[in-house]
Design a protein around this motif. Structure first.
Motif, PDB file in Angstrom:
ATOM      1  N   ALA A   6      10.007  21.309 -12.573  1.00 22.99           N
ATOM      2  CA  ALA A   6       9.130  21.613 -11.445  1.00 22.99           C
ATOM      3  C   ALA A   6       9.534  20.790 -10.226  1.00 22.99           C
ATOM      4  N   GLU A   7       9.482  21.431  -9.089  1.00 23.58           N
ATOM      5  CA  GLU A   7       9.719  20.718  -7.841  1.00 23.58           C
ATOM      6  C   GLU A   7       8.540  19.795  -7.574  1.00 23.58           C
ATOM      7  N   THR A   8       8.835  18.594  -7.104  1.00 17.66           N
ATOM      8  CA  THR A   8       7.760  17.699  -6.714  1.00 17.66           C
ATOM      9  C   THR A   8       7.744  17.564  -5.199  1.00 17.66           C
ATOM     10  N   LEU A   9       6.589  17.205  -4.693  1.00 14.86           N
ATOM     11  CA  LEU A   9       6.399  17.041  -3.263  1.00 14.86           C
ATOM     12  C   LEU A   9       6.364  15.555  -2.921  1.00 14.86           C
ATOM     13  N   SER A  10       6.677  15.248  -1.659  1.00 15.17           N
ATOM     14  CA  SER A  10       6.647  13.877  -1.160  1.00 15.17           C
ATOM     15  C   SER A  10       5.848  13.821   0.124  1.00 15.17           C
ATOM     16  N   VAL A  11       5.239  12.666   0.364  1.00 18.50           N
ATOM     17  CA  VAL A  11       4.566  12.391   1.632  1.00 18.50           C
ATOM     18  C   VAL A  11       5.372  11.291   2.310  1.00 18.50           C
ATOM     19  N   VAL A  12       5.736  11.517   3.565  1.00 17.55           N
ATOM     20  CA  VAL A  12       6.488  10.528   4.329  1.00 17.55           C
ATOM     21  C   VAL A  12       5.725  10.243   5.622  1.00 17.55           C
ATOM     22  N   VAL A  13       5.521   8.949   5.906  1.00 18.56           N
ATOM     23  CA  VAL A  13       4.906   8.539   7.161  1.00 18.56           C
ATOM     24  C   VAL A  13       5.798   7.461   7.755  1.00 18.56           C
ATOM     25  N   GLU A  14       6.117   7.620   9.035  1.00 20.35           N
ATOM     26  CA  GLU A  14       6.956   6.638   9.715  1.00 20.35           C
ATOM     27  C   GLU A  14       6.235   6.129  10.959  1.00 20.35           C
ATOM     28  N   ARG A  15       6.440   4.845  11.244  1.00 19.71           N
ATOM     29  CA  ARG A  15       5.810   4.213  12.407  1.00 19.71           C
ATOM     30  C   ARG A  15       6.784   3.218  13.030  1.00 19.71           C
ATOM     31  N   GLU A  16       6.755   3.137  14.369  1.00 21.18           N
ATOM     32  CA  GLU A  16       7.413   2.042  15.089  1.00 21.18           C
ATOM     33  C   GLU A  16       6.331   0.987  15.289  1.00 21.18           C
ATOM     34  N   LEU A  17       6.573  -0.203  14.769  1.00 26.62           N
ATOM     35  CA  LEU A  17       5.598  -1.284  14.877  1.00 26.62           C
ATOM     36  C   LEU A  17       6.152  -2.385  15.775  1.00 26.62           C
ATOM     37  N   ALA A  18       5.318  -2.906  16.655  1.00 24.36           N
ATOM     38  CA  ALA A  18       5.744  -3.955  17.589  1.00 24.36           C
ATOM     39  C   ALA A  18       5.611  -5.332  16.946  1.00 24.36           C
ATOM     40  N   HIS A  19       6.104  -5.440  15.714  1.00 24.55           N
ATOM     41  CA  HIS A  19       6.032  -6.688  14.960  1.00 24.55           C
ATOM     42  C   HIS A  19       7.336  -6.832  14.187  1.00 24.55           C
ATOM     43  N   PRO A  20       7.801  -8.079  13.984  1.00 24.81           N
ATOM     44  CA  PRO A  20       9.050  -8.281  13.238  1.00 24.81           C
ATOM     45  C   PRO A  20       8.887  -7.914  11.765  1.00 24.81           C
ATOM     46  N   PRO A  21       9.999  -7.556  11.098  1.00 26.05           N
ATOM     47  CA  PRO A  21       9.931  -7.177   9.685  1.00 26.05           C
ATOM     48  C   PRO A  21       9.247  -8.226   8.810  1.00 26.05           C
ATOM     49  N   GLU A  22       9.452  -9.518   9.085  1.00 22.27           N
ATOM     50  CA  GLU A  22       8.852 -10.572   8.259  1.00 22.27           C
ATOM     51  C   GLU A  22       7.322 -10.493   8.277  1.00 22.27           C
ATOM     52  N   LYS A  23       6.759 -10.164   9.424  1.00 22.71           N
ATOM     53  CA  LYS A  23       5.304 -10.067   9.563  1.00 22.71           C
ATOM     54  C   LYS A  23       4.786  -8.814   8.842  1.00 22.71           C
ATOM     55  N   VAL A  24       5.503  -7.708   8.985  1.00 23.13           N
ATOM     56  CA  VAL A  24       5.122  -6.468   8.295  1.00 23.13           C
ATOM     57  C   VAL A  24       5.205  -6.690   6.789  1.00 23.13           C
ATOM     58  N   TRP A  25       6.244  -7.377   6.346  1.00 25.10           N
ATOM     59  CA  TRP A  25       6.432  -7.663   4.918  1.00 25.10           C
ATOM     60  C   TRP A  25       5.228  -8.416   4.360  1.00 25.10           C
ATOM     61  N   ARG A  26       4.749  -9.422   5.092  1.00 24.37           N
ATOM     62  CA  ARG A  26       3.574 -10.186   4.644  1.00 24.37           C
ATOM     63  C   ARG A  26       2.394  -9.254   4.407  1.00 24.37           C
ATOM     64  N   ALA A  27       2.165  -8.332   5.340  1.00 19.28           N
ATOM     65  CA  ALA A  27       1.022  -7.422   5.223  1.00 19.28           C
ATOM     66  C   ALA A  27       1.178  -6.434   4.066  1.00 19.28           C
ATOM     67  N   LEU A  28       2.423  -6.166   3.656  1.00 20.09           N
ATOM     68  CA  LEU A  28       2.685  -5.253   2.540  1.00 20.09           C
ATOM     69  C   LEU A  28       2.634  -5.950   1.182  1.00 20.09           C
ATOM     70  N   THR A  29       2.737  -7.286   1.161  1.00 20.67           N
ATOM     71  CA  THR A  29       2.916  -7.975  -0.116  1.00 20.67           C
ATOM     72  C   THR A  29       1.886  -9.053  -0.430  1.00 20.67           C
ATOM     73  N   GLN A  30       1.060  -9.464   0.515  1.00 22.96           N
ATOM     74  CA  GLN A  30       0.065 -10.509   0.249  1.00 22.96           C
ATOM     75  C   GLN A  30      -1.286  -9.858  -0.059  1.00 22.96           C
ATOM     76  N   PRO A  31      -1.857 -10.139  -1.251  1.00 29.16           N
ATOM     77  CA  PRO A  31      -3.073  -9.438  -1.694  1.00 29.16           C
ATOM     78  C   PRO A  31      -4.234  -9.451  -0.693  1.00 29.16           C
ATOM     79  N   HIS A  32      -4.497 -10.584  -0.029  1.00 26.74           N
ATOM     80  CA  HIS A  32      -5.618 -10.618   0.913  1.00 26.74           C
ATOM     81  C   HIS A  32      -5.354  -9.733   2.132  1.00 26.74           C
ATOM     82  N   LEU A  33      -4.093  -9.576   2.502  1.00 25.94           N
ATOM     83  CA  LEU A  33      -3.749  -8.686   3.609  1.00 25.94           C
ATOM     84  C   LEU A  33      -3.741  -7.232   3.152  1.00 25.94           C
ATOM     85  N   ILE A  34      -3.234  -6.963   1.941  1.00 28.31           N
ATOM     86  CA  ILE A  34      -3.266  -5.597   1.393  1.00 28.31           C
ATOM     87  C   ILE A  34      -4.705  -5.099   1.338  1.00 28.31           C
TER      88      ILE A  34
END
Length: 136
Positions: A6-34
């Motif tokens: 069966a074919e599967t579907l995907s959802v893709v969302v892209e954003r330009e963020l005015a923040h450095p990757p290190e800051k975005v990474w924190r928000a993606l990986t720290q439980p209190h920020l998640i």
């Protein structure tokens, strides 16, 4: 003609963020920020680490599949019969970070979950942007 896989579907969302990757990474990986933009979580950014996320509508179980700090994060996303994979890709850009989220694995009979993800991820990313704006 028969279809064996069966074919599967995907959802893709892209954003330009005015923040450095290190800051975005924190928000993606720290439980209190998640928790501030997605769900309450016991997430640990370690390959093989299992985690659980909770929201009013239910929970999600996952396992970290891939980590390349400040660049790539992938984990399984399982809940309500859905077995999928969420992959975050962070690419440095002139404005800060180009963030790409892809959730793969929606089967054709999971239209409700697919529509929910299609509507939900853009809202989650708006929340992520609010969290990033409040971080030092």
């Amino acid at each position: 003609m028969s279809v064996t896989q069966a074919e599967t579907l995907s959802v893709v969302v892209e954003r330009e963020l005015a923040h450095p990757p290190e800051k975005v990474w924190r928000a993606l990986t720290q439980p209190h920020l998640i928790e501030a933009w997605l769900m309450k979580s016991d997430f640990r950014p370690e390959v093989g680490a299992a985690f659980h996320m909770d929201a009013e509508w239910g929970g999600v179980d996952g396992e970290v599949l891939e980590i390349e700090p400040n660049r790539t994060l992938a984990y399984t996303w399982a809940g309500k019969g859905l077995e999928s994979v969420v992959t975050w890709t962070l690419t440095p850009s002139g404005a800060g970070t180009r963030l790409r989220m892809e959730q793969t694995g929606f089967r054709p009979d999971q239209q409700l979950a697919y529509r929910g993800a299609t509507a939900g991820w853009p809202r989650f990313l708006e929340g992520l942007e609010r969290v990033l704006a409040g971080l030092d």
